[in-house]
Scaffold this motif. Sequence first.
Motif, mmCIF file in Angstrom:
data_model
loop_
_atom_site.group_PDB
_atom_site.id
_atom_site.type_symbol
_atom_site.label_atom_id
_atom_site.label_comp_id
_atom_site.label_asym_id
_atom_site.label_seq_id
_atom_site.Cartn_x
_atom_site.Cartn_y
_atom_site.Cartn_z
ATOM 1 N N ARG A 157 15.755 67.409 -64.060
ATOM 2 C CA ARG A 157 15.159 67.990 -65.266
ATOM 3 C C ARG A 157 14.126 67.027 -65.845
ATOM 4 O O ARG A 157 14.466 65.893 -66.186
ATOM 5 C CB ARG A 157 16.242 68.276 -66.320
ATOM 6 C CG ARG A 157 16.969 69.602 -66.095
ATOM 7 C CD ARG A 157 18.245 69.653 -66.867
ATOM 8 N NE ARG A 157 19.193 68.662 -66.349
ATOM 9 C CZ ARG A 157 20.307 68.311 -66.985
ATOM 10 N NH1 ARG A 157 20.591 68.816 -68.161
ATOM 11 N NH2 ARG A 157 21.129 67.420 -66.466
ATOM 12 N N ALA A 160 23.255 72.479 -63.797
ATOM 13 C CA ALA A 160 21.851 72.047 -63.820
ATOM 14 C C ALA A 160 21.193 72.348 -62.474
ATOM 15 O O ALA A 160 20.844 71.462 -61.699
ATOM 16 C CB ALA A 160 21.748 70.568 -64.150
ATOM 17 N N HIS A 191 18.220 73.747 -60.048
ATOM 18 C CA HIS A 191 16.775 73.926 -59.989
ATOM 19 C C HIS A 191 16.437 74.872 -58.847
ATOM 20 O O HIS A 191 17.096 74.863 -57.811
ATOM 21 C CB HIS A 191 16.057 72.588 -59.734
ATOM 22 C CG HIS A 191 16.293 71.581 -60.814
ATOM 23 N ND1 HIS A 191 15.758 71.700 -62.076
ATOM 24 C CD2 HIS A 191 17.033 70.453 -60.824
ATOM 25 C CE1 HIS A 191 16.160 70.671 -62.818
ATOM 26 N NE2 HIS A 191 16.934 69.900 -62.087
ATOM 27 N N GLU A 235 14.367 78.266 -61.807
ATOM 28 C CA GLU A 235 15.616 78.420 -62.582
ATOM 29 C C GLU A 235 15.370 77.773 -63.944
ATOM 30 O O GLU A 235 14.988 76.599 -64.013
ATOM 31 C CB GLU A 235 16.746 77.710 -61.814
ATOM 32 C CG GLU A 235 18.124 77.892 -62.355
ATOM 33 C CD GLU A 235 18.854 79.159 -61.886
ATOM 34 O OE1 GLU A 235 18.543 79.718 -60.821
ATOM 35 O OE2 GLU A 235 19.751 79.572 -62.644
ATOM 36 N N CYS A 285 15.805 75.628 -66.363
ATOM 37 C CA CYS A 285 16.760 74.526 -66.339
ATOM 38 C C CYS A 285 16.726 73.646 -67.575
ATOM 39 O O CYS A 285 17.654 72.898 -67.835
ATOM 40 C CB CYS A 285 16.484 73.662 -65.118
ATOM 41 S SG CYS A 285 14.767 73.123 -65.028
ATOM 42 N N HIS A 293 11.184 73.329 -68.581
ATOM 43 C CA HIS A 293 11.300 74.006 -67.278
ATOM 44 C C HIS A 293 9.948 74.530 -66.792
ATOM 45 O O HIS A 293 9.621 74.419 -65.603
ATOM 46 C CB HIS A 293 12.309 75.146 -67.408
ATOM 47 C CG HIS A 293 12.067 76.304 -66.509
ATOM 48 N ND1 HIS A 293 12.400 76.287 -65.185
ATOM 49 C CD2 HIS A 293 11.497 77.516 -66.744
ATOM 50 C CE1 HIS A 293 12.058 77.448 -64.641
ATOM 51 N NE2 HIS A 293 11.516 78.206 -65.558
#
Length: 672
Positions: A587, A616, A618, A655, A657, A661
Amino acid sequence: MYSRSHTPHWRRRSLLALVALVAVVSLIFTACSGSDEAAGDGSYASIIEERGFTDEQVAAALKTYMPSGEHDPYIMFASGGHSGQIFVIGVPSMRILKELAVFTPEPWQGWGFGNSGTMEVLDAGNVDGNEIRWADTHHPALSETGGDYDGEFVFINDKANARVAVIDLRDFETKQIIKNPIAINDHGGTKVTPDTDWVIQGGQYATPNGWEYSPTANYDEDYRGMVTFWKFDRSSGRIDEGASFAMELPPYWQDLCDAGKLASDGWVFCGSFNTERATGEGADGSGEPFEAGASARDNDYLHVINLDKAVEVAAAGNTFDVNGFPVVALQTSIDEGLLYFVPEPKSPHGADVTPGGEYVVVSGKLDPHVSVYSFEKIQQAIADQNWQPDPYGVPVLDFDAVLEAQVEVGLGPLHTEFDADGYAYTSIFLDSTVARWKLGPPYHDDGWTLEGTLPVHYNIGHLSAAEGDTVSPDGGFLVALNKWSIDRFFPPGPLLPQNLQLVDISQPPSADSETAGMQLLYDMPLGMGEPHYAQIIAADKLEPFEVYPEIGWDPAIMAVDPNAPQLGNERVERDGNNVEIWMTAVRSHFTPDQVTLQAGDNVTWHITNVDTSFDATHGFAIPAYNVNLSLEPGETATIEFVANQDGTFPFYCTEFCSALHLEMAGYMLVEP
Ligand code: RUQ
Ligand code: CUA
């Protein structure tokens, strides 16, 4: 009386609580009715009044409601039918948790969109070089230890192409797809033996071995049925194809199978139909249409297979080869006593072994009874050689000698499961009901009686009770898997959803209950494919990873990939026109976030999600290249492609996240 090994205490407690709640609700309802004060004040009593709910409806709602944050005590694994997947559903809330990708590419899970691990699994299911990217999944089978679900693996068959998949329940990912080498379609599976030593895949529409060409005029000589036993290696989490084998069977159409357990451990039972060996109606009008030709006789044959002995025969090499796969010849099975038949009411669907393994329950779809065969009597008939040969020489045991009981349950009985209190539940297709009936000794001395039926909506295929096909069923809940939903929901076009109906079976049958104590709780429309069968496991038996155990984990090998990118060693290496990229995702950043290639490069691209927080995940998508990955915390994936299109390609995380993001993106520049 039959007793189970583990008791779902939560259910007892919550049922008591429910009874109390319903009583309170009814009291309030009674107190409020007749007065207008309650209406519209937002209280539950006023909601009940406004919507005109009955006590029973309120109880049903309370029994299925899961407050936010509370987990369902049971998880149902339902086959996905045409979707080729498995639906993971919480019970009793009936909330869909996941459409688990198996045979069909699924973009959210990054299944089949560039990740070479997933592509390899899918490609193993190709047939004769044809890419098959869908399946007709029918019967999920949870792995078992001692005949009880252990929550480690689930298997499922593809009826359309005779394939079997292995899913590891540590990460709910498909690890293996196997194409059956001798058959092109299947149905009698998957089922597992009590310790998951063998995964059973029975055939369906007979073909010559290896589905070679042969005209139907040669049906009796050339066409054959089959059952395949896949050796499961729990330590590797894979089917060991080299240790597996099949048995050649007469060209009857084998149907659902079940493994023996406890009393009948080591044996396998499969129903069949079309023992008439009908071959359909030719274009010239010769022959008979299948549905008539395949049900001309009164009986078909329950196949009774001595698996333990078959394993010995196969291990001794007493087999012939079909496409490199060892097959026990029909004559060998007859000579060695591996195969017996028992007459069963015609066109059965389901051969279901009772929890203690004492009986096999068979339902002929055109007979209003379930027929219960005693395993002990089957053994006796074998010992007594109380049989007549079928046209291929297979011993057909005497029906009366092996039958224990018949119970009249209704029109079109299909499939039977069990509860903890010695009751059996049979789906009744034509009547659209669930029949509850009492097993005989050793479950109940006064058994083999119908307790009652519950209408369901409509045309129920299979049913699934909580752990209802194990040695220790839980009871409590049952799900009816209905084929037609007709008037239950808004019709989204002429293709209607399936209807999965949740039924409370926790109450004992009582004389004043028309439904034998069963209560319909909830309708769940499912518009993603047709579940045929489902299994329901206690959720506390499942121990899925929250995140992958170590950073750089490759789900394909369930271990760390030593070549996985790790924080700090991200890089791009070029060797001629071979480019290898080691990238990390965290992230909210890909490192590196610019990759420059030259048109025609052979690209190998590794990405590791180095985040270690729960949830979490991705994504990673490259436009125009059909790449989309899902990288769960710790996961590494590799994609390989030829950079055959020059241009500027922003890649990004698919995604949502983190707050940044949208910024989790980069450029792949392909120079002309
Ligand atoms: S099947 S209901 Cu495989 Cu029974 Cu479809
Ligand atoms: Cu990572 Cu969005």
